[in-house]
Structures are given as C-alpha cells and as structure tokens.
Design a protein around this motif. Structure first.
Motif, mmCIF file in Angstrom:
data_model
loop_
_atom_site.group_PDB
_atom_site.id
_atom_site.type_symbol
_atom_site.label_atom_id
_atom_site.label_comp_id
_atom_site.label_asym_id
_atom_site.label_seq_id
_atom_site.Cartn_x
_atom_site.Cartn_y
_atom_site.Cartn_z
ATOM 1 N N ASP A 31 33.915 53.850 50.802
ATOM 2 C CA ASP A 31 34.086 54.581 52.412
ATOM 3 C C ASP A 31 33.230 53.752 53.270
ATOM 4 O O ASP A 31 33.625 53.404 54.629
ATOM 5 C CB ASP A 31 33.826 56.220 52.191
ATOM 6 N N ASP A 32 32.137 53.652 53.108
ATOM 7 C CA ASP A 32 31.015 53.086 53.762
ATOM 8 C C ASP A 32 31.543 51.284 54.153
ATOM 9 O O ASP A 32 31.639 51.126 55.331
ATOM 10 C CB ASP A 32 29.629 52.842 53.187
ATOM 11 N N VAL A 33 32.282 50.725 53.052
ATOM 12 C CA VAL A 33 32.508 49.398 53.311
ATOM 13 C C VAL A 33 33.821 49.215 54.294
ATOM 14 O O VAL A 33 33.760 48.579 55.356
ATOM 15 C CB VAL A 33 33.072 48.634 52.024
ATOM 16 N N SER A 36 32.752 50.304 57.881
ATOM 17 C CA SER A 36 32.150 49.168 58.476
ATOM 18 C C SER A 36 32.906 47.846 58.978
ATOM 19 O O SER A 36 32.540 47.095 59.854
ATOM 20 C CB SER A 36 30.890 48.717 57.661
ATOM 21 N N LYS A 37 33.901 47.719 58.440
ATOM 22 C CA LYS A 37 35.214 46.802 58.647
ATOM 23 C C LYS A 37 34.486 45.165 57.847
ATOM 24 O O LYS A 37 35.228 44.295 58.532
ATOM 25 C CB LYS A 37 35.611 46.466 59.970
ATOM 26 N N TYR A 38 33.767 45.442 56.950
ATOM 27 C CA TYR A 38 33.352 44.366 56.787
ATOM 28 C C TYR A 38 32.891 44.196 55.072
ATOM 29 O O TYR A 38 32.639 45.510 54.737
ATOM 30 C CB TYR A 38 32.125 43.401 57.125
ATOM 31 N N ILE A 39 33.004 43.382 54.399
ATOM 32 C CA ILE A 39 32.479 43.537 52.991
ATOM 33 C C ILE A 39 31.806 42.266 52.422
ATOM 34 O O ILE A 39 32.000 41.248 52.827
ATOM 35 C CB ILE A 39 33.706 43.552 51.791
ATOM 36 N N GLU A 40 30.583 42.392 51.864
ATOM 37 C CA GLU A 40 29.460 41.252 51.522
ATOM 38 C C GLU A 40 29.549 40.894 50.290
ATOM 39 O O GLU A 40 29.439 41.794 49.301
ATOM 40 C CB GLU A 40 27.999 41.723 52.250
ATOM 41 N N PHE A 41 29.590 39.673 50.046
ATOM 42 C CA PHE A 41 29.757 39.144 48.503
ATOM 43 C C PHE A 41 28.605 38.289 48.283
ATOM 44 O O PHE A 41 28.107 37.440 49.175
ATOM 45 C CB PHE A 41 30.964 38.159 48.272
ATOM 46 N N ALA A 42 27.833 38.675 47.024
ATOM 47 C CA ALA A 42 26.776 37.631 46.931
ATOM 48 C C ALA A 42 27.420 36.475 46.155
ATOM 49 O O ALA A 42 28.200 36.650 44.987
ATOM 50 C CB ALA A 42 25.809 38.477 45.815
ATOM 51 N N VAL A 43 27.006 35.318 46.428
ATOM 52 C CA VAL A 43 27.380 34.077 45.910
ATOM 53 C C VAL A 43 26.354 33.002 45.796
ATOM 54 O O VAL A 43 25.252 33.158 46.515
ATOM 55 C CB VAL A 43 28.535 33.381 46.817
ATOM 56 N N TYR A 44 26.419 32.144 44.888
ATOM 57 C CA TYR A 44 25.592 31.463 44.546
ATOM 58 C C TYR A 44 25.225 30.047 45.472
ATOM 59 O O TYR A 44 26.245 29.601 45.955
ATOM 60 C CB TYR A 44 25.454 30.822 43.297
ATOM 61 N N ARG A 45 23.982 29.817 45.966
ATOM 62 C CA ARG A 45 23.778 28.727 47.059
ATOM 63 C C ARG A 45 23.820 27.510 46.319
ATOM 64 O O ARG A 45 23.456 27.356 44.922
ATOM 65 C CB ARG A 45 22.167 29.003 47.402
ATOM 66 N N ASP A 46 24.569 26.337 46.894
ATOM 67 C CA ASP A 46 24.326 25.218 46.522
ATOM 68 C C ASP A 46 25.157 25.123 45.282
ATOM 69 O O ASP A 46 24.485 24.188 44.200
ATOM 70 C CB ASP A 46 22.991 24.359 46.415
ATOM 71 N N PHE A 47 26.130 25.881 44.958
ATOM 72 C CA PHE A 47 26.764 25.871 43.679
ATOM 73 C C PHE A 47 28.123 25.408 43.727
ATOM 74 O O PHE A 47 29.156 25.877 43.255
ATOM 75 C CB PHE A 47 26.537 27.291 42.973
ATOM 76 N N ALA A 48 28.521 24.140 44.062
ATOM 77 C CA ALA A 48 29.990 23.690 44.097
ATOM 78 C C ALA A 48 30.503 23.501 42.597
ATOM 79 O O ALA A 48 29.670 23.216 41.584
ATOM 80 C CB ALA A 48 29.852 22.229 44.735
ATOM 81 N N GLY A 74 41.631 44.586 54.649
ATOM 82 C CA GLY A 74 41.555 44.732 55.962
ATOM 83 C C GLY A 74 40.158 44.522 56.543
ATOM 84 O O GLY A 74 39.761 45.229 57.622
ATOM 85 N N LEU A 75 39.279 43.623 55.831
ATOM 86 C CA LEU A 75 37.995 43.658 56.124
ATOM 87 C C LEU A 75 37.545 42.071 56.475
ATOM 88 O O LEU A 75 38.237 41.224 56.171
ATOM 89 C CB LEU A 75 37.233 44.152 55.133
ATOM 90 N N GLU A 76 36.360 42.113 57.007
ATOM 91 C CA GLU A 76 35.823 40.612 57.228
ATOM 92 C C GLU A 76 34.752 40.306 55.890
ATOM 93 O O GLU A 76 34.223 41.217 55.776
ATOM 94 C CB GLU A 76 34.953 40.794 58.711
#
Length: 298
Positions: A31-33, A36-48, A74-76
């Motif tokens: 419900d918080d997500v 807020s109209k956005y969702i945050e994803f953890a992704v690895y840095r410099d990991f092509a 329906g989120l950013e």
C-alpha cells in the motif's frame, strides 16, 4: 535557561535525527508503494548487460525488467545502485532488510537474486536461518557458466586439458577462476589469466592473446556483439564445476509479501507472453527458462 535549554534542544534534535533515520530505513508495504506512485529496485552497479549506465541513463536487462514491472503496476521505476559486497547475504542485508551502513536506505525489490530453495532455507553456524529477513521468489531466468573458445586455437578438443598449453581468461575470484586453477592438480594454473572483469578477457580474446574465456553466458554473449564463426560458446569441460546453472529471481523483505506477489504476477505474465525473452534479445543475450518452468513443461 542556558544549560537546561541546550540539553532539551540537543535531546529534541537527537530525537528528530532518529525519526528521520528510521523513516529512511523503513521498508514499504504494498500500500505504501502504490500510494507513493513509485517502486524502487536494487540493481548491481556496473554489471552489464544486466544493469549499468549508458549515456547517462540506466540501462540493461534488469533495468528494462524493472521499468516493465513499474509500468504494469502504474508506478514510476527508481533505482538503488548496489555495489556487490563479499556475499549475496551481505547484498540482501544492504539492499532489502537493513540498508547500507551510510544512510540505511533500502529498496522495495532486489533484482538478480539467486533463486534456490537450498540457499533460501540455509542455516548459519548456530543452526538459525541465514535469510529469514527476506523472501526470494519469481524466478525469471536461468544463468550458466560457459566457455567461449577460439576454435582456430583449440581445434576439436572439447575438454580443459588443452589449457595446459593454451591461455584462458577469467574474471578474478569468480567460480571459474577457482575451478580452473585447481583442476588437474593445478596444471592449468600458469595459463589461467586473471582480469578485473570478463570484458577485459574478451578484449584480449578478440586480439588473439587468449584461446578461450570462461564466464557467465549472458556476459560472454553481450561482450561479443560481432562474434566470428570460429568463436564457440558452450559448457564442454565444465562438467565437474560445482554448479553450472542457477536460477535468478527477486527478493523482498520477509513481512511485505503482498508486494512480492504482485511483482511475481507481472513476471509470470512476461515469461508466458514472450516479453521477457524480448528484453533479453534486446541486449543480444539468449533467454533460458528457469528450472521451475522446465519442470512444469515435463
């Protein structure tokens, strides 16, 4: 007023700081997500080719996956860039259930997490669950260790013995690194060349300085966009490697499963309608169904 006032002011400021820190660290419910109209994803840095910056913008398979999930909900989509720690346990702690030691900031969902029942239910040295603070679900790809060979150098030899005489490149401290320097009583050691990334090894392979490179199939394919016909990718010779393939999924905080179920539904639909495979094709990477789907098809 002096000392008493200053004491009260200091106490108030400290309380506010604690509240602000707690707010930053607070994991968000479904419900918080949505609110807020956005969702945050953890992704690895410099990991092509999974997650990296390209011309100043986030790019990669996992970034496209995150954008797709966000759009369906329906989120950013927003990103928490994660630098790999010493273990997946550390990464899960930093990204999902505790946050970094600097600001305690956490993501709603972590992508590219090993989906493995044995790992999910593993115990620590005290017999307690190692990963009871997170839930791993929604497998969306099967990754594997592979070799790319220059057949002009290796010919028809499909085992690893040829690397007693031919140079092979690996990413430093990767599983293929440990495997190759130890196999055949260490007889390959002198011909195993170490690189900071697998892409450095692929550059030398293209330049004719190596006869082969061992790494993740996705990175081998991404790193060789114009692969010549004499460059062959397979897993021949890796039969005794501890684990050649593993599924990749997502992780969420243990007590926010509703969010995980919503993301799982989107990922399942993507796999079934072919959109998941299209994202991988966009980055020149072959898509492989997770083991769960292979079992269902039998």
């Amino acid at each position: 007023m002096g000392s008493s006032y200053m004491f009260k002011l200091t106490t108030l400021l400290y309380a506010l700081l604690v509240l602000m820190t707690a707010s930053l660290a607070h994991a968000r419910t479904y419900d918080d997500v949505i609110a807020s109209k956005y969702i945050e994803f953890a992704v690895y840095r410099d990991f092509a080719p999974y997650s990296f910056m390209q011309e100043g913008e986030p790019a990669g398979i996992d970034v496209e996956l995150g954008k797709y999930i966000a759009r369906e909900l329906g989120l950013e989509a927003r990103w928490l860039w994660l630098t790999a720690d010493e273990s997946v346990d550390d990464d899960l702690r930093n990204a999902i259930w505790k946050g970094s030691v600097i600001d305690r900031k956490k993501a709603d969902v972590m992508l590219r997490v090993p989906y493995d029942r044995e790992y999910s239910y593993a115990q620590d040295g005290y017999g307690l669950p190692r990963n009871d603070m997170v839930v791993m679900l929604a497998p969306y790809h099967k990754e594997s260790w592979q070799l790319v060979r220059d057949l002009n150098k290796t010919g028809e030899v499909r085992n690893l013995a040829i690397f007693q005489y031919q140079a092979i490149g690996v990413e430093l401290d990767s599983l293929p690194d440990f495997f190759l320097v130890g196999i055949y009583q260490g007889r390959l050691r002198e011909n195993v060349h170490h690189y900071a990334t697998v892409f450095g090894a692929l550059k030398d392979l293209n330049a004719g300085k190596l006869s082969a490179v061992a790494g993740m199939r996705s990175q081998l394919e991404w790193g060789l966009p114009n692969r010549p016909g004499n460059f062959d990718i397979d897993d021949d010779g890796l039969e005794s490697l501890g684990r050649k393939t593993w599924d990749i999924g997502i992780a969420i905080k243990e007590n926010y499963r509703q969010l995980g179920y919503a993301v799982n539904d989107v990922i399942t639909a993507m796999i079934e309608n072919g959109d998941m495979e299209k994202i991988f094709s966009q980055y020149r990477v072959s898509y492989h169904l997770p083991s769960t789907y292979e079992l269902d098809a039998e």
